[in-house]
Design a protein around this motif. Structure first.
Motif, short mmCIF file in Angstrom:
data_model
loop_
_atom_site.label_atom_id
_atom_site.label_comp_id
_atom_site.label_asym_id
_atom_site.label_seq_id
_atom_site.Cartn_x
_atom_site.Cartn_y
_atom_site.Cartn_z
N CYS A 207 0.85 -1.19 0.00
CA CYS A 207 0.00 0.00 0.00
C CYS A 207 0.89 1.25 0.00
O CYS A 207 1.79 1.39 0.83
CB CYS A 207 -0.88 -0.04 1.25
SG CYS A 207 -1.86 1.43 1.51
N VAL A 208 0.62 2.15 -0.93
CA VAL A 208 1.47 3.34 -1.10
C VAL A 208 1.07 4.42 -0.10
O VAL A 208 -0.12 4.65 0.14
CB VAL A 208 1.35 3.86 -2.55
CG1 VAL A 208 2.18 5.14 -2.74
CG2 VAL A 208 1.80 2.78 -3.53
N THR A 209 2.06 5.07 0.48
CA THR A 209 1.82 6.12 1.48
C THR A 209 1.78 7.51 0.84
O THR A 209 1.04 8.38 1.28
CB THR A 209 2.96 6.14 2.51
OG1 THR A 209 4.21 6.25 1.80
CG2 THR A 209 2.98 4.86 3.34
N SER A 210 2.59 7.70 -0.20
CA SER A 210 2.75 9.05 -0.76
C SER A 210 3.45 8.96 -2.11
O SER A 210 4.25 8.04 -2.34
CB SER A 210 3.59 9.86 0.23
OG SER A 210 4.25 10.92 -0.42
N ILE A 211 3.12 9.86 -3.00
CA ILE A 211 3.88 9.97 -4.25
C ILE A 211 4.91 11.06 -4.05
O ILE A 211 4.56 12.20 -3.70
CB ILE A 211 2.95 10.30 -5.44
CG1 ILE A 211 1.86 9.22 -5.58
CG2 ILE A 211 3.77 10.41 -6.73
CD1 ILE A 211 0.81 9.54 -6.64
N ASN A 212 6.15 10.73 -4.23
CA ASN A 212 7.24 11.67 -3.93
C ASN A 212 7.13 12.98 -4.71
O ASN A 212 6.75 12.98 -5.87
CB ASN A 212 8.58 11.04 -4.27
CG ASN A 212 8.99 9.99 -3.25
OD1 ASN A 212 8.29 9.77 -2.27
ND2 ASN A 212 10.13 9.37 -3.49
N GLY A 213 7.50 14.05 -4.05
CA GLY A 213 7.62 15.32 -4.73
C GLY A 213 8.92 15.35 -5.53
O GLY A 213 9.85 14.58 -5.25
#
Ligand SMILES: [Zn+2]
Length: 413
Positions: A207-213
């Protein structure tokens, strides 16, 4: 759900899609091309088979809609993109679309209608290869497509507006692709990981937490060109040697923190001759992190170090920021439901950040997003060597289906 055996079907469909390419022997399918049209028609036929009503929106996104237990309910949107990079792998993007269609097909087969609609979207442009700016399909979907983008040109000088017309669409209607926040309950995307984390942890999905900036720069270094034989070492202002020092700074700084990454992926030295001291160099810089402050700190340190190198070597360095995207967090309420679906399949939950950009970054402008990653071989992506296991495709589909079947709208306070 135990009876669902869709892994092999998903993989067969991926092969069929991968055969639609502009370059024989390698997979290249760009935005608003003949190949995109053929891929869209193929996926449309699968959507129709799965009981969905289909349409193409004003930017060329393919949308299949499976109604809920009454008409016109807001939709849970699932999907990914159908465009590719040049010489691409066949799972990046396509896996998410094909798996979402397979899940709806299963609902259709079981005669299940949910208290919300399900829409499957095949975004027309995520990679941004043709016009140099990414997420054109998902930005139009989210209503954040800036009209100026219609004037971006491809390598042959055609504008986005020209390409839309050629594709049979009307650039003047682009805003009609925009969806509103009350039509959409959430956006969830299944995608190959494109990295090595799940493989290392021996898990098929996560499960993905965040899409990197990400921040990108174009950097231009000007020194003095000179004769490689006659200019003494002490008197040189070698733009390439200065650039080399900058690149090593990037590597050192970005290696110093977990999850921070920095890359110089392009470099050009002029005049580019064996017997001339390079007078001018251009290179790219790409810095990413799941945390915006962490990325900002790294960028500032790198800029300071580059300035110091310029001064010491007496060269001029011009830095232009070409791209800036904040990290996009996945929503905790969706992550909880994704975790639940993963655990319901008897799999240990695993949380990981996405180092690559995804359509969710754009869609987040109108709704909350969640992502499911599927393990890929060696973490390799954007390459024909991209591969997944049929069993993992199956697990991904089961998790996504379980998520869809059990999806609960966010409680509004
Ligand atoms: Zn992708």
């Amino acid at each position: 759900m135990q009876t669902m055996q869709v892994g092999p079907t998903i993989c067969l469909r991926i092969e069929e899609l991968a055969a639609i390419t502009a370059e024989p022997g390698r997979l290249t399918r760009l935005f608003l091309t003949h190949e995109q049209k053929r891929a869209t028609e193929l996926v449309r036929s699968w959507m129709s088979q799965a009981g969905m009503a289909t349409r193409t929106d004003a930017i060329g996104n393919l949308i299949g809609r499976y109604e809920g237990n009454r008409p016109e309910l807001p939709a849970l949107v699932v999907g990914s993109h159908l465009d590719t990079v040049r010489d691409a792998g066949k799972y990046d993007g396509m896996l998410g679309v094909v798996t979402a269609v397979a899940c709806v097909e299963q609902l259709h087969r079981e005669g299940i209608r949910l208290p919300f609609a399900v829409e499957v979207v095949g975004f027309s442009d995520e990679e941004g290869v043709r016009f140099g700016s990414t997420l054109l399909g998902s930005r139009a979907f989210a209503g954040t497509f800036e009209p100026g983008l219609l004037e971006s040109r491809d390598a042959r000088g055609l504008t986005v507006a020209d390409a839309l017309r050629e594709f049979g669409l009307d650039p003047a209607t682009i805003q009609t692709a925009a969806r509103t926040a009350n039509e959409v309950l959430a956006y969830v995307e299944l995608h190959i990981e494109q990295g090595p984390v799940l493989e290392k942890m021996d898990l098929p999905v996560g499960c993905v937490t965040s899409i990197n900036g990400a921040t990108r720069f174009k950097i231009e270094v000007n020194g003095n060109a000179g004769h490689a034989g006659t200019v003494p070492m002490a008197g040189r202002h070698d733009a390439l040697a200065a650039s080399a020092e900058c690149i090593l700074v990037v590597e050192r700084r970005c290696a110093s923190e977990d999850e921070l990454v920095g890359t110089v992926g392009f470099i050009e030295a002029l005049p580019g001759a064996v017997n001339v001291v390079p007078g001018e160099v251009r290179f790219s810089l790409d810095v990413r992190a799941p945390d915006d402050a962490q990325r900002q700190r790294a960028v500032e340190d790198i800029m300071r170090a580059i300035e110091a190198i310029a001064q010491r070597r007496d060269v001029t360095i011009k830095i232009t920021r070409s791209h800036e995207a904040a990290a996009v967090p996945c929503s905790p309420w969706l992550m909880a439901q994704i975790d639940h679906a993963i655990e319901a399949e008897g799999i240990t939950r695993c949380h990981l950040a996405s180092g690559a950009g995804h359509d969710g970054m754009a869609v987040a402008a109108i709704t909350n997003i969640g992502m499911i990653f599927v393990r890929c071989a060696g973490g390799i992506s954007h390459s024909p060597a991209e591969a997944i296991k049929v069993e993992d495709a199956e697990v991904g589909a089961r998790v996504l289906l379980s998520f869809i079947k059990n999806f609960k709208q966010r409680k509004t306070a």
